[in-house]
Design an enzyme around this catalytic site. Structure first.
Site, PDB file in Angstrom:
ATOM      1  N   ASP A 110      -2.130  -3.447  10.769  1.00  0.00           N
ATOM      2  CA  ASP A 110      -3.540  -3.638  10.449  1.00  0.00           C
ATOM      3  C   ASP A 110      -4.240  -2.461  11.085  1.00  0.00           C
ATOM      4  OD1 ASP A 110      -5.513  -5.165   9.073  1.00  0.00           O
ATOM      5  OD2 ASP A 110      -6.365  -5.697  11.007  1.00  0.00           O
ATOM      6  N   SER A 111      -5.058  -1.812  10.312  1.00  0.00           N
ATOM      7  CA  SER A 111      -5.694  -0.611  10.832  1.00  0.00           C
ATOM      8  C   SER A 111      -7.100  -0.499  10.296  1.00  0.00           C
ATOM      9  CB  SER A 111      -4.872   0.625  10.444  1.00  0.00           C
ATOM     10  OG  SER A 111      -4.586   0.603   9.066  1.00  0.00           O
ATOM     11  N   LYS A 133       0.498   3.794   2.945  1.00  0.00           N
ATOM     12  CA  LYS A 133       1.061   3.283   4.198  1.00  0.00           C
ATOM     13  C   LYS A 133       2.589   3.302   4.157  1.00  0.00           C
ATOM     14  CE  LYS A 133      -2.504   0.035   5.722  1.00  0.00           C
ATOM     15  NZ  LYS A 133      -2.798  -1.351   6.060  1.00  0.00           N
ATOM     16  N   ARG A 157      -1.342   5.720  12.972  1.00  0.00           N
ATOM     17  CA  ARG A 157      -0.155   4.992  12.505  1.00  0.00           C
ATOM     18  C   ARG A 157       1.111   5.628  13.076  1.00  0.00           C
ATOM     19  NH1 ARG A 157      -1.659   4.571   7.705  1.00  0.00           N
ATOM     20  NH2 ARG A 157      -2.646   2.571   8.057  1.00  0.00           N
ATOM     21  N   ASN A 210       0.852  -1.188   0.000  1.00  0.00           N
ATOM     22  CA  ASN A 210       0.000   0.000   0.000  1.00  0.00           C
ATOM     23  C   ASN A 210       0.894   1.246   0.000  1.00  0.00           C
ATOM     24  OD1 ASN A 210      -1.367   2.312   1.240  1.00  0.00           O
ATOM     25  ND2 ASN A 210      -3.086   0.917   1.572  1.00  0.00           N
ATOM     26  N   LYS A 244      -0.873  15.501   9.290  1.00  0.00           N
ATOM     27  CA  LYS A 244      -1.470  14.199   9.607  1.00  0.00           C
ATOM     28  C   LYS A 244      -0.415  13.248  10.171  1.00  0.00           C
ATOM     29  CE  LYS A 244      -3.177   9.988   7.640  1.00  0.00           C
ATOM     30  NZ  LYS A 244      -3.357   9.165   6.478  1.00  0.00           N
ATOM     31  N   ASP A 302      -9.320   9.329   4.964  1.00  0.00           N
ATOM     32  CA  ASP A 302      -8.933  10.688   5.382  1.00  0.00           C
ATOM     33  C   ASP A 302      -9.976  11.749   5.030  1.00  0.00           C
ATOM     34  OD1 ASP A 302      -6.654   9.447   6.273  1.00  0.00           O
ATOM     35  OD2 ASP A 302      -5.286  10.445   4.883  1.00  0.00           O
ATOM     36  N   GLU A 344      -4.073 -14.050   3.769  1.00  0.00           N
ATOM     37  CA  GLU A 344      -5.429 -14.071   4.316  1.00  0.00           C
ATOM     38  C   GLU A 344      -5.414 -13.555   5.753  1.00  0.00           C
ATOM     39  OE1 GLU A 344      -9.243 -16.959   5.216  1.00  0.00           O
ATOM     40  OE2 GLU A 344      -7.425 -17.864   4.398  1.00  0.00           O
ATOM     41  N   GLY A 347      -7.265   6.536   1.766  1.00  0.00           N
ATOM     42  CA  GLY A 347      -8.229   5.808   2.575  1.00  0.00           C
ATOM     43  C   GLY A 347      -9.397   6.679   2.988  1.00  0.00           C
TER      44      GLY A 347
END
Length: 195
Positions: free
Chosen positions: A69-70, A14, A180, A11, A174, A155, A40, A153
């Site tokens: 993971d968020s 990220k 994060r 990503n 940010k 935002d 998965e 995302g």
């Protein structure tokens, strides 16, 4: 010599955030090392999913690996969409469709009922040594419409206490307050003590 950290992600948003916050480390994506797999995420918490990803890539490379993971958790909807933030409308939904769905869900609710938080858990796996997780949270509200297209995302629909969305405040601002960022600062402190 630069210390390498492999990130179990491709990503771009990220990765850019992680690179900005972990300056001084060589941040390498899965793509950079030729790994192209879908892992998965079948855990029941952000921590479990982050660990699944970090363990998988660490095992494949034999190197220190981190994964995050968020997601977004809305108070009035029992934490929905939570760990399913990226997939709650199905694998093929666009980010715009997800944002529109969330905004639609809060229409007519007063601001207090639109409380939400972003949660980010970062897992680090050091082969043959240890595993740890670090969690950061950012509290705010769901906006009643999509505002500004900056960031990535959700935002454009996540409103801070001052009424601005994360997309409106810009990347630099940010990066100093995000969920994060908070998790990565803890990770950075940990890495400084062991590397």
């Amino acid at each position: 010599m630069e210390k390498e950290i492999i990130v179990a992600s491709n990503n771009k948003g990220k990765l850019r955030e992680i690179q900005d916050i972990l300056r001084g480390y060589k941040v390498t994506s899965m793509k950079d090392i030729g790994i192209d797999i879908d892992i998965e995420e079948n855990g029941e918490t952000f921590a479990e999913n982050a660990l699944i990803k970090a363990r998988t890539i660490s095992k494949m490379t034999g190197k220190l690996c981190i994964a995050d993971d968020s997601g977004l958790c809305m108070e009035a909807f029992d934490g929905f969409p939570g760990i399913k933030t990226a997939r709650f409308l199905g694998e093929n939904a666009t980010q715009t469709e997800r944002n529109e769905y969330i905004v639609e869900k809060v229409q007519g609710l007063p601001r207090e009922k639109r409380k939400a938080k972003f949660v980010c858990t970062i897992a680090v796996v050091i082969p043959e040594k240890e595993e740890k997780t670090f969690t950061g949270e950012l509290e705010g509200y769901i906006a009643t419409k999509i505002r500004a297209q900056g960031g990535f995302g959700m935002d454009p629909i996540f409103e801070l206490a001052d009424g601005k969305t994360l997309a409106e405040i810009g990347t630099e601002a940010k990066d100093r307050i995000s969920h994060r960022y908070k998790a990565l600062v803890q990770l950075r402190e940990y890495l400084e003590n062991i590397m």
